[in-house]
Design a protein around this motif. Structure first.
Motif, PDB file in Angstrom:
ATOM      1  N   PHE A  48       7.602 -25.435 -40.581  1.00  0.00           N
ATOM      2  CA  PHE A  48       7.743 -26.019 -41.909  1.00  0.00           C
ATOM      3  C   PHE A  48       7.921 -27.535 -41.742  1.00  0.00           C
ATOM      4  CE2 PHE A  48       9.133 -21.652 -42.447  1.00  0.00           C
ATOM      5  CZ  PHE A  48       8.665 -21.289 -43.705  1.00  0.00           C
ATOM      6  N   THR A  49       6.908 -28.308 -42.166  1.00  0.00           N
ATOM      7  CA  THR A  49       6.968 -29.762 -42.032  1.00  0.00           C
ATOM      8  C   THR A  49       7.143 -30.390 -43.408  1.00  0.00           C
ATOM      9  OG1 THR A  49       5.493 -29.680 -40.111  1.00  0.00           O
ATOM     10  CG2 THR A  49       5.765 -31.820 -41.213  1.00  0.00           C
ATOM     11  N   PRO A  50       8.230 -31.124 -43.639  1.00  0.00           N
ATOM     12  CA  PRO A  50       8.446 -31.706 -44.970  1.00  0.00           C
ATOM     13  C   PRO A  50       7.398 -32.760 -45.302  1.00  0.00           C
ATOM     14  CG  PRO A  50      10.096 -32.487 -43.399  1.00  0.00           C
ATOM     15  CD  PRO A  50       9.325 -31.422 -42.703  1.00  0.00           C
ATOM     16  N   GLN A  51       6.855 -32.673 -46.494  1.00  0.00           N
ATOM     17  CA  GLN A  51       5.898 -33.686 -46.930  1.00  0.00           C
ATOM     18  C   GLN A  51       6.614 -35.034 -47.068  1.00  0.00           C
ATOM     19  OE1 GLN A  51       3.853 -32.410 -50.478  1.00  0.00           O
ATOM     20  NE2 GLN A  51       2.713 -30.794 -49.420  1.00  0.00           N
ATOM     21  N   GLY A  52       5.961 -36.083 -46.629  1.00  0.00           N
ATOM     22  CA  GLY A  52       6.573 -37.396 -46.699  1.00  0.00           C
ATOM     23  C   GLY A  52       7.397 -37.744 -45.481  1.00  0.00           C
ATOM     24  N   GLY A  53       7.463 -36.858 -44.504  1.00  0.00           N
ATOM     25  CA  GLY A  53       8.186 -37.143 -43.277  1.00  0.00           C
ATOM     26  C   GLY A  53       9.500 -36.410 -43.171  1.00  0.00           C
ATOM     27  N   GLY A  54       9.961 -36.267 -41.948  1.00  0.00           N
ATOM     28  CA  GLY A  54      11.214 -35.561 -41.705  1.00  0.00           C
ATOM     29  C   GLY A  54      11.055 -34.614 -40.532  1.00  0.00           C
ATOM     30  N   THR A  55      12.139 -33.972 -40.163  1.00  0.00           N
ATOM     31  CA  THR A  55      12.146 -33.068 -39.011  1.00  0.00           C
ATOM     32  C   THR A  55      11.622 -31.684 -39.399  1.00  0.00           C
ATOM     33  OG1 THR A  55      14.069 -34.219 -38.101  1.00  0.00           O
ATOM     34  CG2 THR A  55      13.569 -32.033 -37.210  1.00  0.00           C
ATOM     35  N   PRO A  56      10.613 -31.178 -38.702  1.00  0.00           N
ATOM     36  CA  PRO A  56      10.120 -29.835 -39.002  1.00  0.00           C
ATOM     37  C   PRO A  56      11.182 -28.773 -38.709  1.00  0.00           C
ATOM     38  CG  PRO A  56       8.520 -31.076 -37.698  1.00  0.00           C
ATOM     39  CD  PRO A  56       9.800 -31.850 -37.672  1.00  0.00           C
ATOM     40  N   ALA A  57      11.129 -27.681 -39.452  1.00  0.00           N
ATOM     41  CA  ALA A  57      11.993 -26.525 -39.213  1.00  0.00           C
ATOM     42  C   ALA A  57      11.137 -25.390 -38.664  1.00  0.00           C
ATOM     43  CB  ALA A  57      12.686 -26.096 -40.502  1.00  0.00           C
ATOM     44  N   ILE A  58      11.674 -24.682 -37.680  1.00  0.00           N
ATOM     45  CA  ILE A  58      10.890 -23.682 -36.957  1.00  0.00           C
ATOM     46  C   ILE A  58      11.465 -22.285 -37.147  1.00  0.00           C
ATOM     47  CG2 ILE A  58       9.975 -22.985 -34.717  1.00  0.00           C
ATOM     48  CD1 ILE A  58       8.927 -25.665 -35.638  1.00  0.00           C
ATOM     49  N   ALA A  59      10.582 -21.327 -37.392  1.00  0.00           N
ATOM     50  CA  ALA A  59      10.924 -19.905 -37.339  1.00  0.00           C
ATOM     51  C   ALA A  59      10.011 -19.267 -36.298  1.00  0.00           C
ATOM     52  CB  ALA A  59      10.730 -19.240 -38.692  1.00  0.00           C
ATOM     53  N   SER A  60      10.557 -18.386 -35.477  1.00  0.00           N
ATOM     54  CA  SER A  60       9.720 -17.756 -34.458  1.00  0.00           C
ATOM     55  C   SER A  60      10.136 -16.311 -34.256  1.00  0.00           C
ATOM     56  CB  SER A  60       9.806 -18.516 -33.130  1.00  0.00           C
ATOM     57  OG  SER A  60      11.108 -18.435 -32.590  1.00  0.00           O
ATOM     58  N   ALA A  61       9.166 -15.513 -33.826  1.00  0.00           N
ATOM     59  CA  ALA A  61       9.406 -14.104 -33.528  1.00  0.00           C
ATOM     60  C   ALA A  61       8.513 -13.699 -32.367  1.00  0.00           C
ATOM     61  CB  ALA A  61       9.127 -13.233 -34.754  1.00  0.00           C
ATOM     62  N   VAL A  62       8.995 -12.755 -31.552  1.00  0.00           N
ATOM     63  CA  VAL A  62       8.247 -12.343 -30.367  1.00  0.00           C
ATOM     64  C   VAL A  62       8.175 -10.821 -30.270  1.00  0.00           C
ATOM     65  CG1 VAL A  62       8.816 -14.425 -29.057  1.00  0.00           C
ATOM     66  CG2 VAL A  62      10.312 -12.425 -28.911  1.00  0.00           C
ATOM     67  N   ASP A  63       7.107 -10.375 -29.614  1.00  0.00           N
ATOM     68  CA  ASP A  63       6.912  -8.970 -29.285  1.00  0.00           C
ATOM     69  C   ASP A  63       6.253  -8.948 -27.910  1.00  0.00           C
ATOM     70  OD1 ASP A  63       6.287  -6.313 -29.028  1.00  0.00           O
ATOM     71  OD2 ASP A  63       4.770  -6.275 -30.602  1.00  0.00           O
ATOM     72  N   ALA A  64       6.999  -8.615 -26.875  1.00  0.00           N
ATOM     73  CA  ALA A  64       6.542  -8.788 -25.497  1.00  0.00           C
ATOM     74  C   ALA A  64       5.238  -8.058 -25.186  1.00  0.00           C
ATOM     75  CB  ALA A  64       7.633  -8.348 -24.522  1.00  0.00           C
ATOM     76  N   ASP A  65       5.075  -6.828 -25.706  1.00  0.00           N
ATOM     77  CA  ASP A  65       3.874  -6.084 -25.349  1.00  0.00           C
ATOM     78  C   ASP A  65       2.733  -6.270 -26.339  1.00  0.00           C
ATOM     79  OD1 ASP A  65       4.562  -4.520 -27.530  1.00  0.00           O
ATOM     80  OD2 ASP A  65       5.236  -2.817 -26.340  1.00  0.00           O
ATOM     81  N   GLY A  66       3.000  -6.896 -27.484  1.00  0.00           N
ATOM     82  CA  GLY A  66       1.941  -7.166 -28.445  1.00  0.00           C
ATOM     83  C   GLY A  66       1.410  -5.945 -29.154  1.00  0.00           C
ATOM     84  N   LEU A  67       2.075  -4.807 -29.016  1.00  0.00           N
ATOM     85  CA  LEU A  67       1.599  -3.562 -29.602  1.00  0.00           C
ATOM     86  C   LEU A  67       2.345  -3.265 -30.886  1.00  0.00           C
ATOM     87  CD1 LEU A  67       1.398  -1.413 -26.349  1.00  0.00           C
ATOM     88  CD2 LEU A  67      -0.437  -2.710 -27.454  1.00  0.00           C
ATOM     89  N   GLY A  68       1.614  -3.058 -31.949  1.00  0.00           N
ATOM     90  CA  GLY A  68       2.237  -2.748 -33.231  1.00  0.00           C
ATOM     91  C   GLY A  68       2.485  -4.003 -34.025  1.00  0.00           C
ATOM     92  N   PRO A  69       2.080  -4.034 -35.285  1.00  0.00           N
ATOM     93  CA  PRO A  69       2.171  -5.264 -36.074  1.00  0.00           C
ATOM     94  C   PRO A  69       3.586  -5.674 -36.455  1.00  0.00           C
ATOM     95  CG  PRO A  69       1.454  -3.435 -37.446  1.00  0.00           C
ATOM     96  CD  PRO A  69       1.460  -2.924 -36.034  1.00  0.00           C
ATOM     97  N   GLY A  70       4.552  -4.740 -36.392  1.00  0.00           N
ATOM     98  CA  GLY A  70       5.889  -5.061 -36.879  1.00  0.00           C
ATOM     99  C   GLY A  70       6.996  -4.968 -35.849  1.00  0.00           C
ATOM    100  N   ASN A  71       6.649  -4.828 -34.555  1.00  0.00           N
ATOM    101  CA  ASN A  71       7.673  -4.661 -33.522  1.00  0.00           C
ATOM    102  C   ASN A  71       8.135  -6.009 -32.963  1.00  0.00           C
ATOM    103  OD1 ASN A  71       7.402  -1.862 -33.758  1.00  0.00           O
ATOM    104  ND2 ASN A  71       5.764  -1.802 -32.246  1.00  0.00           N
ATOM    105  N   PHE A  72       8.555  -6.891 -33.855  1.00  0.00           N
ATOM    106  CA  PHE A  72       8.934  -8.239 -33.455  1.00  0.00           C
ATOM    107  C   PHE A  72      10.443  -8.433 -33.558  1.00  0.00           C
ATOM    108  CE2 PHE A  72       4.489  -8.883 -33.864  1.00  0.00           C
ATOM    109  CZ  PHE A  72       4.177 -10.043 -33.183  1.00  0.00           C
ATOM    110  N   THR A  73      10.944  -9.434 -32.834  1.00  0.00           N
ATOM    111  CA  THR A  73      12.338  -9.853 -32.897  1.00  0.00           C
ATOM    112  C   THR A  73      12.377 -11.340 -33.233  1.00  0.00           C
ATOM    113  OG1 THR A  73      13.008  -8.219 -31.236  1.00  0.00           O
ATOM    114  CG2 THR A  73      14.509 -10.076 -31.637  1.00  0.00           C
TER     115      THR A  73
END
Length: 205
Positions: A48-73
């Motif tokens: 998320f990058t604020p329009q007009g400048g500023g520090t971006p905010a980050i959200a992240s999620a991982v799924d080690a094996d990549g199997l299944g669309p919703g098996n993320f943390t």
């Protein structure tokens, strides 16, 4: 003598049958596997990058094996500023082989006529979101002028709040059309899910 000849014929016949079965099994093993249309994704990052400048905010999620669309943390929970408009970009990677990391976002962009992100929000974290006003947050479209969702825009609420931000990526070959692109119901039926995860998001005071 006849018994010996009969046994010899039976042995040769059994050997021929086993040989045929073996050849059939080999041919069957060599048959091409059915193509899997669903993308393997091991990490998703929302910036998320604020329009007009500023520090971006980050959200992240991982799924080690990549199997299944919703098996993320979820690893990172973003805290956004109130009353601020953000440009949201997304990174999707398949890092199952660390020596050959695939950029799934590039694949989605190349096949944008077959992919779309859907967004659903709970909690008063945004003043206008995709679940209320179809299509208004999308900043990218495919050749048919239908939304994709790798780039979107969001305006946060004027006061502190916490909520959930559900992101769904669907692969819709030969099924993406005006009806599917503007269908905001959670029960989307066209295509297959590549990714489906609900992020926690905070709006600071």
């Amino acid at each position: 003598m006849k018994t010996t000849k009969h046994r010899l014929k039976q042995i040769l016949l059994n050997a021929a049958i086993l040989s045929c079965v073996g050849l059939y099994s080999c041919d069957d093993d060599d048959a091409p596997e059915a193509e899997n249309e669903v993308e393997a994704i091991t990490s998703v990052t929302l910036t998320f990058t604020p329009q007009g400048g500023g520090t971006p905010a980050i959200a992240s999620a991982v799924d080690a094996d990549g199997l299944g669309p919703g098996n993320f943390t979820q690893l990172l929970t973003p805290e956004l500023e109130p009353g601020t408009t953000y440009d949201l970009t997304m990174s999707l990677l398949d890092a199952r082989d660390p020596s050959d990391i695939e950029d799934i976002g590039e694949e989605v962009e190349e096949e944008d006529d077959e992919h779309q992100f859907y967004f659903f929000v709970t909690g008063s974290i945004f003043t206008a979101d995709g679940s209320d006003i179809p299509g208004t947050v999308y900043q990218d479209t495919d050749d048919n002028n239908l939304p994709v969702g790798l780039e979107t825009t969001w305006t946060t609420s004027a006061s502190a709040a916490s909520g959930e931000f559900r992101v769904i990526l669907r692969h819709q070959p030969d099924e993406k059309n005006q009806a599917s692109a503007t269908d905001r119901a959670v029960g989307i039926t066209t295509g297959d899910e590549d990714f489906d995860f609900t992020f926690d998001i905070n709006i600071g005071s």
